[in-house]
Design an enzyme around this catalytic site. Sequence first.
Site, PDB file in Angstrom:
ATOM      1  N   GLU A   3       0.824  -1.206   0.000  1.00  0.00           N
ATOM      2  CA  GLU A   3       0.000   0.000   0.000  1.00  0.00           C
ATOM      3  C   GLU A   3       0.859   1.257   0.000  1.00  0.00           C
ATOM      4  O   GLU A   3       1.936   1.272   0.576  1.00  0.00           O
ATOM      5  CB  GLU A   3      -0.908  -0.004   1.245  1.00  0.00           C
ATOM      6  CG  GLU A   3      -1.886  -1.160   1.197  1.00  0.00           C
ATOM      7  CD  GLU A   3      -2.710  -1.353   2.464  1.00  0.00           C
ATOM      8  OE1 GLU A   3      -3.737  -2.037   2.371  1.00  0.00           O
ATOM      9  OE2 GLU A   3      -2.335  -0.836   3.531  1.00  0.00           O
ATOM     10  N   CYS A  37       3.483   8.647   0.473  1.00  0.00           N
ATOM     11  CA  CYS A  37       4.059   7.785   1.496  1.00  0.00           C
ATOM     12  C   CYS A  37       4.305   6.400   0.887  1.00  0.00           C
ATOM     13  O   CYS A  37       3.361   5.723   0.476  1.00  0.00           O
ATOM     14  CB  CYS A  37       3.075   7.711   2.668  1.00  0.00           C
ATOM     15  SG  CYS A  37       3.607   6.637   3.999  1.00  0.00           S
ATOM     16  N   CYS A  60       6.833  -6.437   7.447  1.00  0.00           N
ATOM     17  CA  CYS A  60       7.931  -5.839   8.219  1.00  0.00           C
ATOM     18  C   CYS A  60       8.417  -6.863   9.228  1.00  0.00           C
ATOM     19  O   CYS A  60       7.636  -7.670   9.722  1.00  0.00           O
ATOM     20  CB  CYS A  60       7.425  -4.589   8.955  1.00  0.00           C
ATOM     21  SG  CYS A  60       8.762  -3.633   9.741  1.00  0.00           S
ATOM     22  N   CYS A  83       7.050  -4.100  16.021  1.00  0.00           N
ATOM     23  CA  CYS A  83       6.645  -3.055  16.970  1.00  0.00           C
ATOM     24  C   CYS A  83       5.235  -3.385  17.482  1.00  0.00           C
ATOM     25  O   CYS A  83       4.351  -3.758  16.697  1.00  0.00           O
ATOM     26  CB  CYS A  83       6.690  -1.683  16.314  1.00  0.00           C
ATOM     27  SG  CYS A  83       8.357  -1.250  15.770  1.00  0.00           S
ATOM     28  N   CYS A 123       1.859  -1.685  15.917  1.00  0.00           N
ATOM     29  CA  CYS A 123       1.759  -1.453  14.471  1.00  0.00           C
ATOM     30  C   CYS A 123       1.065  -2.611  13.760  1.00  0.00           C
ATOM     31  O   CYS A 123       1.378  -3.775  14.008  1.00  0.00           O
ATOM     32  CB  CYS A 123       3.167  -1.259  13.895  1.00  0.00           C
ATOM     33  SG  CYS A 123       3.170  -0.937  12.126  1.00  0.00           S
ATOM     34  N   CYS A 170      -1.116   6.191   9.896  1.00  0.00           N
ATOM     35  CA  CYS A 170       0.129   5.577  10.367  1.00  0.00           C
ATOM     36  C   CYS A 170      -0.160   4.294  11.117  1.00  0.00           C
ATOM     37  O   CYS A 170      -0.986   4.271  12.023  1.00  0.00           O
ATOM     38  CB  CYS A 170       0.855   6.496  11.343  1.00  0.00           C
ATOM     39  SG  CYS A 170       1.309   8.063  10.668  1.00  0.00           S
TER      40      CYS A 170
END
Length: 357
Positions: free
Chosen positions: A100, A113, A120, A124, A127, A343
């Site tokens: 995305e 962005c 990932c 974290c 997230c 975010c």
Amino acid sequence: MSTSSSVDSPCVPLLGHTREELRELFGSAGLRPYRADQLLRWIYGRGVLALEDMSDIGRGLRSDLEGRFTTRSLELDALHSSQDGTRKLALRTLDGARIESVIIPDGRRRTVCLSSQIGCSLDCSFCATARLGLGRNLRADEILAQWVEAVRVLAEVEERPTHVVFMGMGEPLLNLANVVRAIRVLTDPQAGGISPRRITVSTAGIVPRIAELGRRTRARLAISLHATTDALRDELVPINRRFPLERLLEACRDYPVARRDRISFEYILLRDVNDSDSDAKRLCALLHGIPAKVNLIPMNEHGGAPYRRPDEARIEGFAEQLAKAHLAVSVRRSRGDDILAACGQLGALAPRTQAPG
Ligand code: SAH
């Protein structure tokens, strides 16, 4: 390429090469090197991917190029528009993974962005992308194809991207070679034409790569800080166990920052976790002596993490503490959260990707 059969095409991707490389590639294919510049302007300047639409390239040459190269690196699956003007591009790699990108309008700015990885690896705790695990690094052509799609989307309303942030899915400093390559092309006046001061690379803190980014690009740096003690940061941003706060801040002190510019520190606000006045005080002390500005990001809640966002009074109170200490601070109001584009929400709807064997 105008056909969809390019999915398993043996053609060399045209995106992802720097101008110098493309000139060389063309030269060794018996083509004039200046053709490379023409192509770059069409692709990155105007978002044109179909060779047949590049009107100043003759038909003979076009079909020659079509046989050997492809401009297809990603497919645009869907475009979601938020009430606040944010747009999320849902894209698919040619091997079927979903990524995305987000276009964020803000005044006269049009910030794109970009994602740097499929999923990932950093895990974290707050997230959504972390829940995907790591699929793989994106290649430079796949990173740049996101930009091209954004150029195409904005061209429809006669606009152009003005800024780039590597704040999409993934950790850009764990895919530095491809990110640097993409930055080269984005900052080439014949290609993306964006000043490096308008490109920001955000990292959770891969310390040795911060200096490398500074050596190899003039991009701006953003740090996902989120905590003021190692104990808490170890929990929220597990890469902190390898690269603790002291080393991270030392790398920031050494980073080449342009005159009148600053390093951005992102600080997610989690209710009753890191949002107290003493957290704010420690934050001021930690950043003392660093040309810093703080972006507070109130937690964007999603199904994959238990944290809550503080109430407005606490957000304001926290920001005020920093302002009182003369730290530049802004609160990043979540953009596009109605389409899961804010975010930490990227990938929230995507199926879990398979890590390669
Ligand atoms: N891996 C890089 C690039 C991602 S940037 C990095 O960590 O910097 C994405 C930003 O959104 C990071 O600052 C990340 O910490 C933040 N973020 C992640 N999940 C969030 C959430 N649920 N709410 C608000 N911000 C979040």
